[in-house]
Design an enzyme around this catalytic site. Structure first.
Site, short mmCIF file in Angstrom:
data_model
loop_
_atom_site.label_atom_id
_atom_site.label_comp_id
_atom_site.label_asym_id
_atom_site.label_seq_id
_atom_site.Cartn_x
_atom_site.Cartn_y
_atom_site.Cartn_z
CB SER A 1 24.62 40.58 83.28
OG SER A 1 25.26 40.03 82.42
CE LYS B 1 23.03 38.71 80.69
NZ LYS B 1 24.11 37.74 81.28
CE1 TYR C 1 22.45 39.62 76.83
CE2 TYR C 1 24.37 39.78 75.33
CZ TYR C 1 24.03 39.47 76.32
OH TYR C 1 24.47 39.27 77.61
CE1 TYR D 1 25.68 36.25 84.74
CE2 TYR D 1 27.31 37.58 85.73
CZ TYR D 1 26.34 37.51 84.88
OH TYR D 1 26.13 38.62 84.01
CB VAL E 1 30.84 42.85 83.50
CG1 VAL E 1 30.85 41.50 83.71
CG2 VAL E 1 30.36 43.23 82.29
#
Length: 306
Positions: free
Chosen positions: A62, A65, A190, A241, A259
């Site tokens: 992530s 991103k 993605y 998050y 992760v």
């Protein structure tokens, strides 16, 4: 901060590893040793401090991103990007569909939850999925100042085989008329962006790039300062998050996790990038020992923005 102090910080946080576990919902990530731990601080003059397992390659997940958001801003401009995704923390798990269902416009809350990242990936320009991914990879190589970055094919295939929740998010947005394009093509981009092999050193240089306002250590400007500020601001408010507020309160610097075990912190006040790697994760998907290292570095260098 010097080499001895950073090495001691890494060593002192190894005890936290036992409190976490590697991600298992992606089979290839489950194979990574939970005992890896490393930290890198990248300074604006191009020098770095490194301690621990900083040359081990792992999946960016992530943290990608942040890079894709920067490229989407370059491709489309700020106004267009934020017609498709909001800038607010979600308060829910990174793969939750809840907010998509309850938002009147069915748009993702921010670019760093999975739904928002899928939306952002859909905005990358290119003639086909392969072209779009190659543009992301080349852009990531440039801002990390690391030409060795490459797709980890085994992790990509593992992501693709187990990505049904992400498919659910994407097809829901498509069904609501807010996601444009072929869903499987968008998801392919993605899954690949999340499966790029990086090191803690390359992540620290990405963090430094954003902290330095979109400028490389060579002095070359790659993105407008405003875009770097947008990315860093969203890292601060949405990067961990539903643990983002707690992280910012406890550590006092922006943080974006993945992760795969990485965390980056762009520290704009010092124009430095900090990155850690520790695959043992807590329940929210954030590196347990990595957060401990970040807290100690922030305290030692007096980085807390508050």
């Amino acid at each position: 901060m010097n080499q001895d102090v950073l090495s001691k910080i890494v060593e002192n946080n190894k005890g936290l590893i036992s409190q976490g576990a590697v991600a298992t919902y992606i089979p290839e990530l489950a194979k990574v040793s939970k005992d890896y731990l490393g930290a890198v601080i990248a300074f604006p003059d191009g020098t770095m401090l490194s301690a621990g397992d900083t040359k081990v390659r792992f999946a960016i997940e992530s943290i990608s991103k942040t890079v894709v958001l920067a490229l989407a801003l370059l491709d489309n401009g700020e106004e267009e990007v934020f017609k498709h995704v909001h800038k607010e923390p979600s308060g829910d798990a990174f793969n939750s569909i809840k907010k998509l269902e309850t938002e009147p416009d069915h748009l993702p809350r921010n670019p760093f939850i999975n739904a928002g990242a899928i939306m952002t990936a859909s905005l990358i320009k290119g003639k086909d999925p392969e072209d779009k991914f190659n543009r992301i990879l080349e852009f990531m190589k440039k801002i990390s100042e690391d030409d060795s970055l490459e797709l980890a094919t085994d992790i990509y295939l593992s992501e693709k085989a187990t990505g049904d929740t992400n498919r659910g998010l994407a097809y829901y947005m498509k069904g609501q008329g807010v996601l444009s394009g072929n869903v499987e093509d968008i998801l392919d981009v993605y899954f690949k962006q999340c499966s790029i092999y990086v090191t803690t050193e390359s992540l620290a240089k990405i963090a430094r790039f954003f902290a330095n306002g979109g400028v490389l250590s060579t002095g070359e400007r790659v993105i407008p300062k405003k875009y770097a500020q947008i990315v860093s601001g969203l890292i601060a408010t949405c990067g961990m998050y539903d643990q983002s507020g707690e992280y910012l309160d406890n550590i006092g610097i922006p943080g974006k996790s993945g992760v795969g075990g990485g965390i980056i912190s762009p520290v704009s006040s010092k124009k430095i990038g900090v990155a850690v790697f520790g695959p043992a994760l807590d329940a929210e998907g954030n590196s347990v020992a990595g957060m401990g290292i970040m807290k100690d570095i922030s305290k030692e260098m007096e980085l807390d923005m508050f």
